[in-house]
Design a protein around this motif. Sequence first.
Motif, short mmCIF file in Angstrom:
data_model
loop_
_atom_site.label_atom_id
_atom_site.label_comp_id
_atom_site.label_asym_id
_atom_site.label_seq_id
_atom_site.Cartn_x
_atom_site.Cartn_y
_atom_site.Cartn_z
N HIS A 25 0.81 -1.22 0.00
CA HIS A 25 0.00 0.00 0.00
C HIS A 25 0.84 1.26 0.00
O HIS A 25 0.39 2.31 -0.45
CB HIS A 25 -0.97 -0.01 1.17
N GLY A 26 2.06 1.18 0.51
CA GLY A 26 2.93 2.36 0.44
C GLY A 26 3.15 2.79 -1.00
O GLY A 26 3.15 3.98 -1.32
N LEU A 27 3.28 1.80 -1.90
CA LEU A 27 3.52 2.12 -3.31
C LEU A 27 2.23 2.46 -4.05
O LEU A 27 2.18 3.42 -4.83
CB LEU A 27 4.22 0.94 -4.00
N THR A 28 1.20 1.68 -3.83
CA THR A 28 -0.05 1.96 -4.56
C THR A 28 -0.65 3.29 -4.11
O THR A 28 -1.20 4.04 -4.92
CB THR A 28 -1.07 0.83 -4.38
N PHE A 29 -0.49 3.59 -2.83
CA PHE A 29 -0.99 4.87 -2.33
C PHE A 29 -0.18 6.02 -2.94
O PHE A 29 -0.74 7.03 -3.38
CB PHE A 29 -0.87 4.91 -0.80
N ALA A 30 1.13 5.86 -3.01
CA ALA A 30 1.98 6.92 -3.58
C ALA A 30 1.62 7.17 -5.04
O ALA A 30 1.50 8.33 -5.48
CB ALA A 30 3.44 6.54 -3.45
N ALA A 31 1.43 6.09 -5.80
CA ALA A 31 1.10 6.26 -7.22
C ALA A 31 -0.27 6.92 -7.38
O ALA A 31 -0.46 7.80 -8.23
CB ALA A 31 1.12 4.91 -7.93
N ALA A 32 -1.21 6.53 -6.55
CA ALA A 32 -2.53 7.16 -6.60
C ALA A 32 -2.42 8.64 -6.27
O ALA A 32 -3.13 9.49 -6.84
CB ALA A 32 -3.49 6.46 -5.64
N GLY A 33 -1.50 8.97 -5.37
CA GLY A 33 -1.34 10.36 -4.95
C GLY A 33 -0.84 11.26 -6.06
O GLY A 33 -1.10 12.47 -6.06
N LEU A 34 -0.13 10.69 -7.03
CA LEU A 34 0.35 11.52 -8.14
C LEU A 34 -0.83 12.15 -8.89
O LEU A 34 -0.76 13.31 -9.31
CB LEU A 34 1.19 10.67 -9.10
N ASP A 35 -1.90 11.40 -9.04
CA ASP A 35 -3.09 11.97 -9.70
C ASP A 35 -3.71 13.06 -8.84
O ASP A 35 -4.21 14.07 -9.34
CB ASP A 35 -4.15 10.87 -9.94
N ALA A 36 -3.68 12.84 -7.51
CA ALA A 36 -4.32 13.80 -6.60
C ALA A 36 -3.61 15.16 -6.66
O ALA A 36 -4.25 16.21 -6.76
CB ALA A 36 -4.33 13.26 -5.17
N VAL A 37 -2.29 15.15 -6.59
CA VAL A 37 -1.57 16.43 -6.55
C VAL A 37 -1.53 17.08 -7.93
O VAL A 37 -1.33 18.28 -8.04
CB VAL A 37 -0.16 16.30 -5.96
N GLU A 38 -1.73 16.28 -8.96
CA GLU A 38 -1.85 16.89 -10.28
C GLU A 38 -3.18 17.65 -10.37
O GLU A 38 -3.26 18.73 -10.94
CB GLU A 38 -1.78 15.83 -11.38
N ALA A 39 -4.22 17.07 -9.78
CA ALA A 39 -5.53 17.74 -9.78
C ALA A 39 -5.52 18.96 -8.86
O ALA A 39 -6.18 19.96 -9.14
CB ALA A 39 -6.62 16.76 -9.34
#
Length: 523
Positions: free
Chosen positions: A395-409
């Motif tokens: 989850h450390g990795l999947t959460f980080a990758a998901a976060g890239l979309d969040a901070v782009e938005a």
Amino acid sequence: MAWIDVADRNALRAAGRLVVRVDGRQILLVDTEQGLFATANRCPHEGYPLSEGTLAGCTLTCNWHNWKFDLSSGETLVGGDKLTRYPLRVEAGRIWLDLTEIPPAERRAAVLAGLVQALRDRDQQRQLRETARLGRLGTKPVDAVRVALAWADERLEYGTTHAFAAIPDWLRLQADPTLPADARLMALGEILGHIGDDVAGAEAKFGFATETQAWDAQRFLAAIEREDEAQAVGLLRGALAQPAWPSDLAATLFAAALDHYADFGHSLIYTTQTLRLIGRLGPDVAEPALLALARALVYAQREDLLPEFRDYRPRRDAWWQSGDAPALDAVAFRRTSAKQAMAIIAAWAPSHPPAAIFAVLVEAAAWQLLHADQPFLDSIDQKLSENVGWLDFTHGLTFAAAGLDAVEADPSLWPALLLQLACFIGRNSRYVDPELATEPWRVTGVQPFLADATQRVTNHGQGRFIFSAHLIKTLFAAIELAEAVPAAAPTVLAATNRFLQAPLRGRNPRRTARQMLAFVAEE
Ligand code: FES
């Protein structure tokens, strides 16, 4: 093709059953007390010959797995798929069959009905058969996913599940023209099987509020905060009713997902994957996917209310003000609590850009997965309060990758993303083995690794969908992170390589028994 002459009536009377071949089709003719019948000779289960079956009255049993068919009604009495039947008439001592093709729309409707039944029955072979049939009918096989989403919609008691979170990644494989047909169908099968599992046995009684309210981002956030599903759903319906989505919709969903350290990161992962799912399948799945997400956000466990993570909100709100700025150092996270990890990155905030802190956190999360202490993960000694396993590390990795979309938005979400990543790292840091030899897991580059990993995930041996979902999610999260954070790529890829080959345990029954004994002893 219409009516054709296929056999002599007396020959059928003498034999009781006959197999005739017409244009490559095997057709079984059966003489029963209730009349003559013509059906496909290949059993719709696995294709064995029904001509070898047992007839009792009008019921034909396939002796391979005991499926039973009522020849007069066409119903499958035991088993699943329908048996193909053909109209039959006798004329001048000859048997004639009507082999006119059933209109494609009718066949498609029958296949989709079969698919829904297969979801209900959690019959994965049939899910794959019906999806393959869709392809043969010229319909996109991926439409099976649309059907499954619509079917699941009112059965999701707590909203979005892991099945949904893995859909965009499986669809990436399904859309890859370089993969063989079986691997691409397998990817759809993982989606369908997982959805069927996640709503197993649920009745269609968890529908969503139908009222529509004018979209307002602040009211939506407030509704999620006070766990008011009806209002959150109404506001989302209002957003979807607009000719184009409101420009702040995605950013608002991400803000809601990150407002708490929630649900072990699922809130953010589900949000990113739901938006990607809509991007892949189109706006017709937006309503079921987003309403399910709203429910999941409402029900999410607010882990930042627990003592270990309670610093999350104060640190987020004070992000840009805190004091010294020591040098960035991924090693600092190797043995920290969540509180310490959050304190470390809060100290970096004033003078290091968020993306640089993110890179260090990704490296640290990947290092933890690479050094996960497998003997402890498999141990029966874990306390109820620990219960940590391989999936926690991913989850450390999947959460980080998901976060890239969040901070782009919405770049203002960086502090929330970084602090929550720190929480993951803090909670996992007790379960690593720093001395572990990790050289065997090193990989030589993204593309060779991706090719090898794709083979692994399309031919995995996991009995539970939750594990295969994590394999595919972690794989693509790692690829995204390796591209976004090149400095961390070697560790990210090696860690994922290790995870993809890890001996995952579906259950640890003795540990559970030990934990329950200890729990009951202290009641
Ligand atoms: S092949 Fe006929 S029941 Fe399995």
